[in-house]
Design an enzyme around this catalytic site. Structure first.
Site, PDB file in Angstrom:
ATOM      1  N   HIS A   1      64.394  63.628  85.661  1.00 45.72           N
ATOM      2  CA  HIS A   1      65.158  62.989  84.442  1.00 45.72           C
ATOM      3  C   HIS A   1      66.633  62.742  84.536  1.00 45.72           C
ATOM      4  O   HIS A   1      67.393  63.160  83.603  1.00 45.72           O
ATOM      5  CB  HIS A   1      64.950  63.893  83.316  1.00 45.72           C
ATOM      6  CG  HIS A   1      63.282  64.478  83.123  1.00 45.72           C
ATOM      7  ND1 HIS A   1      62.476  63.146  82.662  1.00 45.72           N
ATOM      8  CD2 HIS A   1      62.350  65.413  83.213  1.00 45.72           C
ATOM      9  CE1 HIS A   1      61.185  63.729  82.816  1.00 45.72           C
ATOM     10  NE2 HIS A   1      61.204  65.039  83.132  1.00 45.72           N
TER      11      HIS A   1
ATOM     12  N   SER B   1      57.496  66.061  79.505  1.00 47.02           N
ATOM     13  CA  SER B   1      57.824  65.554  80.848  1.00 47.02           C
ATOM     14  C   SER B   1      56.375  64.914  81.241  1.00 47.02           C
ATOM     15  O   SER B   1      55.778  64.139  80.497  1.00 47.02           O
ATOM     16  CB  SER B   1      58.505  66.467  81.763  1.00 47.02           C
ATOM     17  OG  SER B   1      58.783  65.762  82.922  1.00 47.02           O
TER      18      SER B   1
END
Length: 305
Positions: free
Chosen positions: A191, A87
């Site tokens: 996300h 991430s």
């Protein structure tokens, strides 16, 4: 082949930056980054409490700063064959691979954190890790509850994201075969489609960057593929905020590349933990404090002898 990895949001703990600031030149570097992005990184990394550093706009630049500090202390850049980040850790990885300058990486992640915090404020959302269970069974259960499998991490861990009502429903009704559900220290459903507004903001910020091609193999969260151009790395950094992280595929790529050792940048522990279960027998070192640098140097020396 050594792989360098950088952790994502949720790895931060109060005061974790403190010992790293004692390294030569570290305070000056952090002060320069702080001035560039308008955020007192030293304060948040040493004195702020858990709630303060849970703030997405703070946590993300803090994690990238810590990763870059520990990478600089580690040195041995030529020893690594590949780099990846989970991430927000992908921005750390991009800087390490030479795609972005350190200042550009901090500026970009500051914009990312602010944009994702703003998107998260629209609806009360969160994330929770589902531990155990078959991937297909867990994913189907999450989708039944309206949740997104936002991080498919491998090693029996999938992170669900959605509204807090959906997270509560998951806690009350965990997937068949799973052991437990653990809420994460993040302030939003990252996300997922909830982050779509942040993508537009990052597209504009990316237009001001001048990325170079990676100097070593850069493995992407999107699909585990090795990315060869700086433009593609940046495009993926923009899109990943609203799309799932496929760390399981990254680890599969590490195995295909012939990984023989893994070092995780500060605040390390999460990704090496996953690797110990998914890449059994591959030695690893997590950089939690500067005391771990000697162990990392020993692994580098062993791998490059």
């Amino acid at each position: 082949m050594l792989v360098l990895v950088a952790p994502g949001q949720g790895a931060q703990t109060p005061g974790f930056l403190t010992p790293w600031l004692d390294l030569p030149g570290a305070r000056d570097r952090v002060q320069g980054w702080s001035d560039a992005i308008g955020l007192d990184l030293a304060h948040y990394g040493t004195k702020a409490d858990a709630d303060e550093i849970r703030d997405t706009a703070v946590a993300q630049p803090l994690l990238v700063a810590a990763g870059l500090l520990s990478a600089g202390a580690l040195g041995a850049r030529t020893a690594f064959g590949a780099v990846a980040g989970h991430s927000v850790g992908e921005i750390t990885a991009a800087a390490y691979a030479g795609v972005l300058s350190e200042t550009d990486a901090l500026t970009f992640v500051r914009t990312r954190g602010l944009a994702m915090a703003e998107a998260a404020a629209v609806t009360e959302t969160g994330m929770a890790a589902v531990l155990g269970g078959e991937t297909d069974v867990v994913v189907a259960h999450l989708e039944k509850l309206g949740l997104t499998p936002a991080n498919i991490n491998g090693a029996g861990q999938i992170v669900a994201a959605g509204t807090m009502a959906q997270i509560d429903a998951l806690v009350a009704d965990k997937p068949e075969g799973s052991m437990k559900v653990v809420a994460l220290k993040v302030a939003g459903a990252f996300h997922t489609h909830h982050m779509a507004p942040a993508v537009s903001t990052l597209e504009k910020a990316a237009a001001d960057l001048s990325p170079a091609d990676p100097a070593l193999t850069y493995v992407s969260n999107k699909d585990g593929h090795a990315v060869t151009t700086g433009a593609d790395v940046v495009a993926r950094l923009v899109g990943q905020v609203a799309n799932p992280v496929r760390w399981d595929l990254c680890m599969e790529t590490f195995a295909e590349l012939g990984v023989t050792g893994i070092i995780e940048l500060s605040p390390g522990g999460t990704l090496t933990g996953l690797a110990k279960r998914a890449l059994k027998g591959v030695p690893s070192v997590a950089l939690k404090t500067p005391d771990d640098l000697d162990k990392a140097a020993a692994l580098v020396a062993e791998q490059t002898a």
